[in-house]
Design a protein around this motif. Structure first.
Motif, PDB file in Angstrom:
ATOM      1  N   TYR A 126      10.099 -16.494  51.182  1.00 53.01           N
ATOM      2  CA  TYR A 126       8.876 -16.279  51.816  1.00 53.01           C
ATOM      3  C   TYR A 126       7.705 -15.888  51.166  1.00 53.01           C
ATOM      4  O   TYR A 126       6.632 -15.382  51.613  1.00 53.01           O
ATOM      5  CB  TYR A 126       9.257 -14.779  52.882  1.00 53.01           C
ATOM      6  CG  TYR A 126      10.391 -15.280  53.921  1.00 53.01           C
ATOM      7  CD1 TYR A 126       9.833 -15.904  55.040  1.00 53.01           C
ATOM      8  CD2 TYR A 126      11.704 -15.112  53.857  1.00 53.01           C
ATOM      9  CE1 TYR A 126      10.670 -16.467  56.074  1.00 53.01           C
ATOM     10  CE2 TYR A 126      12.576 -15.122  54.814  1.00 53.01           C
ATOM     11  CZ  TYR A 126      12.071 -15.752  55.974  1.00 53.01           C
ATOM     12  OH  TYR A 126      12.901 -16.083  57.140  1.00 53.01           O
ATOM     13  N   ALA A 127       7.786 -16.044  49.834  1.00 54.46           N
ATOM     14  CA  ALA A 127       6.914 -15.894  48.980  1.00 54.46           C
ATOM     15  C   ALA A 127       5.402 -16.491  49.319  1.00 54.46           C
ATOM     16  O   ALA A 127       4.268 -16.020  49.316  1.00 54.46           O
ATOM     17  CB  ALA A 127       6.920 -15.949  47.322  1.00 54.46           C
ATOM     18  N   ASP A 128       5.528 -17.596  49.676  1.00 54.92           N
ATOM     19  CA  ASP A 128       4.378 -18.800  49.938  1.00 54.92           C
ATOM     20  C   ASP A 128       3.634 -18.334  51.209  1.00 54.92           C
ATOM     21  O   ASP A 128       2.447 -18.327  51.486  1.00 54.92           O
ATOM     22  CB  ASP A 128       4.777 -20.071  50.246  1.00 54.92           C
ATOM     23  CG  ASP A 128       5.269 -20.632  48.762  1.00 54.92           C
ATOM     24  OD1 ASP A 128       4.563 -20.230  47.770  1.00 54.92           O
ATOM     25  OD2 ASP A 128       6.022 -21.530  48.595  1.00 54.92           O
ATOM     26  N   ASP A 129       4.703 -17.603  52.166  1.00 51.87           N
ATOM     27  CA  ASP A 129       3.951 -17.104  53.341  1.00 51.87           C
ATOM     28  C   ASP A 129       3.278 -16.024  53.083  1.00 51.87           C
ATOM     29  O   ASP A 129       1.958 -15.585  53.828  1.00 51.87           O
ATOM     30  CB  ASP A 129       5.284 -16.749  54.402  1.00 51.87           C
ATOM     31  CG  ASP A 129       5.885 -17.823  54.809  1.00 51.87           C
ATOM     32  OD1 ASP A 129       5.223 -19.139  54.853  1.00 51.87           O
ATOM     33  OD2 ASP A 129       7.111 -17.850  55.375  1.00 51.87           O
ATOM     34  N   ALA A 130       3.735 -15.076  52.277  1.00 56.66           N
ATOM     35  CA  ALA A 130       3.027 -13.835  52.002  1.00 56.66           C
ATOM     36  C   ALA A 130       1.583 -14.176  50.920  1.00 56.66           C
ATOM     37  O   ALA A 130       0.600 -13.555  51.173  1.00 56.66           O
ATOM     38  CB  ALA A 130       4.004 -13.096  50.847  1.00 56.66           C
ATOM     39  N   MET A 131       1.831 -15.262  50.255  1.00 60.83           N
ATOM     40  CA  MET A 131       0.574 -15.641  49.374  1.00 60.83           C
ATOM     41  C   MET A 131      -0.464 -16.282  50.524  1.00 60.83           C
ATOM     42  O   MET A 131      -1.687 -16.215  50.374  1.00 60.83           O
ATOM     43  CB  MET A 131       0.829 -16.568  48.408  1.00 60.83           C
ATOM     44  CG  MET A 131       1.653 -15.989  47.144  1.00 60.83           C
ATOM     45  SD  MET A 131       0.249 -14.642  46.488  1.00 60.83           S
ATOM     46  CE  MET A 131      -1.358 -15.660  46.724  1.00 60.83           C
ATOM     47  N   ASP A 132       0.037 -17.076  51.346  1.00 62.86           N
ATOM     48  CA  ASP A 132      -0.979 -17.588  52.467  1.00 62.86           C
ATOM     49  C   ASP A 132      -1.748 -16.640  53.216  1.00 62.86           C
ATOM     50  O   ASP A 132      -2.808 -16.814  53.314  1.00 62.86           O
ATOM     51  CB  ASP A 132      -0.070 -18.498  53.434  1.00 62.86           C
ATOM     52  CG  ASP A 132      -1.099 -19.329  54.223  1.00 62.86           C
ATOM     53  OD1 ASP A 132      -1.891 -20.007  53.776  1.00 62.86           O
ATOM     54  OD2 ASP A 132      -0.930 -19.357  55.556  1.00 62.86           O
ATOM     55  N   ALA A 133      -0.961 -15.380  53.728  1.00 62.12           N
ATOM     56  CA  ALA A 133      -1.448 -14.562  54.342  1.00 62.12           C
ATOM     57  C   ALA A 133      -2.437 -13.840  53.247  1.00 62.12           C
ATOM     58  O   ALA A 133      -3.617 -13.341  54.001  1.00 62.12           O
ATOM     59  CB  ALA A 133      -0.411 -13.608  54.740  1.00 62.12           C
ATOM     60  N   ALA A 134      -2.006 -13.434  51.887  1.00 62.24           N
ATOM     61  CA  ALA A 134      -3.160 -12.750  50.984  1.00 62.24           C
ATOM     62  C   ALA A 134      -4.106 -13.413  50.959  1.00 62.24           C
ATOM     63  O   ALA A 134      -5.344 -13.086  50.937  1.00 62.24           O
ATOM     64  CB  ALA A 134      -1.976 -12.488  49.865  1.00 62.24           C
ATOM     65  N   ARG A 135      -4.163 -14.885  50.722  1.00 61.35           N
ATOM     66  CA  ARG A 135      -5.410 -15.692  50.339  1.00 61.35           C
ATOM     67  C   ARG A 135      -6.149 -15.575  51.544  1.00 61.35           C
ATOM     68  O   ARG A 135      -7.463 -15.628  51.597  1.00 61.35           O
ATOM     69  CB  ARG A 135      -4.959 -17.180  50.325  1.00 61.35           C
ATOM     70  CG  ARG A 135      -4.556 -17.480  48.934  1.00 61.35           C
ATOM     71  CD  ARG A 135      -4.630 -18.868  48.561  1.00 61.35           C
ATOM     72  NE  ARG A 135      -3.407 -19.141  47.667  1.00 61.35           N
ATOM     73  CZ  ARG A 135      -2.274 -19.474  47.920  1.00 61.35           C
ATOM     74  NH1 ARG A 135      -1.862 -19.545  49.016  1.00 61.35           N
ATOM     75  NH2 ARG A 135      -1.519 -19.751  46.958  1.00 61.35           N
ATOM     76  N   LYS A 136      -5.882 -15.660  52.952  1.00 63.04           N
ATOM     77  CA  LYS A 136      -6.721 -15.640  54.170  1.00 63.04           C
ATOM     78  C   LYS A 136      -7.437 -14.351  54.064  1.00 63.04           C
ATOM     79  O   LYS A 136      -8.647 -14.095  54.839  1.00 63.04           O
ATOM     80  CB  LYS A 136      -5.875 -15.700  55.488  1.00 63.04           C
ATOM     81  CG  LYS A 136      -5.438 -17.206  55.449  1.00 63.04           C
ATOM     82  CD  LYS A 136      -4.525 -17.462  56.724  1.00 63.04           C
ATOM     83  CE  LYS A 136      -3.994 -18.870  56.745  1.00 63.04           C
ATOM     84  NZ  LYS A 136      -3.175 -19.075  58.005  1.00 63.04           N
ATOM     85  N   ALA A 137      -6.784 -13.174  53.516  1.00 55.84           N
ATOM     86  CA  ALA A 137      -7.412 -12.123  53.353  1.00 55.84           C
ATOM     87  C   ALA A 137      -8.322 -11.497  52.290  1.00 55.84           C
ATOM     88  O   ALA A 137      -8.844 -10.415  52.145  1.00 55.84           O
ATOM     89  CB  ALA A 137      -6.411 -10.816  53.405  1.00 55.84           C
ATOM     90  N   GLY A 138      -8.386 -12.618  51.355  1.00 53.69           N
ATOM     91  CA  GLY A 138      -9.353 -12.462  50.404  1.00 53.69           C
ATOM     92  C   GLY A 138      -8.771 -12.665  48.952  1.00 53.69           C
ATOM     93  O   GLY A 138      -9.433 -12.575  47.812  1.00 53.69           O
ATOM     94  N   ALA A 139      -7.368 -12.876  48.674  1.00 54.44           N
ATOM     95  CA  ALA A 139      -6.807 -12.850  47.540  1.00 54.44           C
ATOM     96  C   ALA A 139      -7.211 -14.177  46.915  1.00 54.44           C
ATOM     97  O   ALA A 139      -7.127 -15.231  47.684  1.00 54.44           O
ATOM     98  CB  ALA A 139      -5.240 -12.696  47.749  1.00 54.44           C
ATOM     99  N   THR A 140      -7.350 -14.203  45.706  1.00 49.35           N
ATOM    100  CA  THR A 140      -7.756 -15.677  45.018  1.00 49.35           C
ATOM    101  C   THR A 140      -6.242 -16.388  44.447  1.00 49.35           C
ATOM    102  O   THR A 140      -6.575 -17.351  44.055  1.00 49.35           O
ATOM    103  CB  THR A 140      -8.795 -15.276  43.655  1.00 49.35           C
ATOM    104  OG1 THR A 140      -8.122 -14.374  42.860  1.00 49.35           O
ATOM    105  CG2 THR A 140     -10.103 -14.821  44.450  1.00 49.35           C
ATOM    106  N   GLY A 141      -5.347 -15.574  44.239  1.00 49.62           N
ATOM    107  CA  GLY A 141      -4.135 -16.054  43.876  1.00 49.62           C
ATOM    108  C   GLY A 141      -2.962 -15.019  43.407  1.00 49.62           C
ATOM    109  O   GLY A 141      -3.317 -13.830  43.731  1.00 49.62           O
TER     110      GLY A 141
END
Length: 216
Positions: A126-141
């Motif tokens: 589920y890491a990629d799901d979490a990262m996808d949500a984080a990116r949409k919220a403004g995370a760069t990586g």
């Protein structure tokens, strides 16, 4: 009483020793390296399968009085890279255990910081799901590490052995202004709807520095 800080560097795979050598040459007593994978911010690269890159995570515990010297040495060593190479930041250490003795540390929680380290632990896959949500919220990586949970008595067993579920640990360094939005976005994921399926927390990331890129 001395205070301590944890210096953390995230750089491409096989370059962790560049930072550890710089730190030890500058006076650090030792350092540790773990391996993870980074996630690119470019959605197209993710779809094509080129979004992940192997990373080295470098950890150095340093007396606060020596932290700046070590960070400067690690930064200078990275300047041989002519483009953004990685990141470096420090975390406060509240308890330092050495030769069986615990030293309680004091640090200023009000110290001005520009970034936070967001740590997310989810079931493996589920890491990629979490990262996808984080990116949409403004995370760069972010950087993903393999981990494992620990079963408690009474948990399901297989041939008499407790099942210990594999976990993914995600480290995201984000600007303070974006941190809450990122955590809230991750919290809304369906994979975290079940109690015990994951946790997320944030810590102040002090002395944030881009490596391999001039400060000027």
């Amino acid at each position: 009483m001395n205070s301590y800080q944890l210096i953390v560097g995230i750089v491409p795979r096989n370059y962790g020793e560049l930072l550890t050598h710089a730190a030890t040459n500058a006076g650090a007593r030792g350092a540790s390296i773990s391996m993870g994978r980074g996630t690119a911010a470019n959605t197209l690269l993710q779809i094509l399968g080129f979004g992940d890159s192997a990373k080295d995570l470098v950890y150095v515990v340093s007396p606060s009085s020596q932290t700046k010297v070590l960070c400067d040495a690690m930064y200078e060593a990275s300047l041989e890279k002519k483009q953004p190479f990685g990141i470096l930041f420090t975390l406060p250490v509240t308890d330092f255990i050495r030769t069986g003795k615990t030293e309680n540390q004091e640090y200023n929680m009000n110290e001005s910081t520009t970034h936070k380290l967001i740590t997310v632990i989810v079931n493996k896959g589920y890491a990629d799901d979490a990262m996808d949500a984080a990116r949409k919220a403004g995370a760069t990586g972010g950087t993903i590490l393999n981990a494992r949970g620990t079963a408690k008595p009474g948990d399901e067993k297989f041939f008499g052995m407790e099942i210990v579920p594999e976990k993914d640990m995600i480290l995201i360094v984000a600007e303070n202004s974006k941190a809450d939005k990122i955590i809230n976005a991750i919290q809304e994921l369906p994979c975290l709807a079940t109690p015990g399926s994951g946790i997320a927390f944030a810590s102040p990331a002090q002395n944030f520095t881009l490596l391999g890129k001039s400060k000027k």
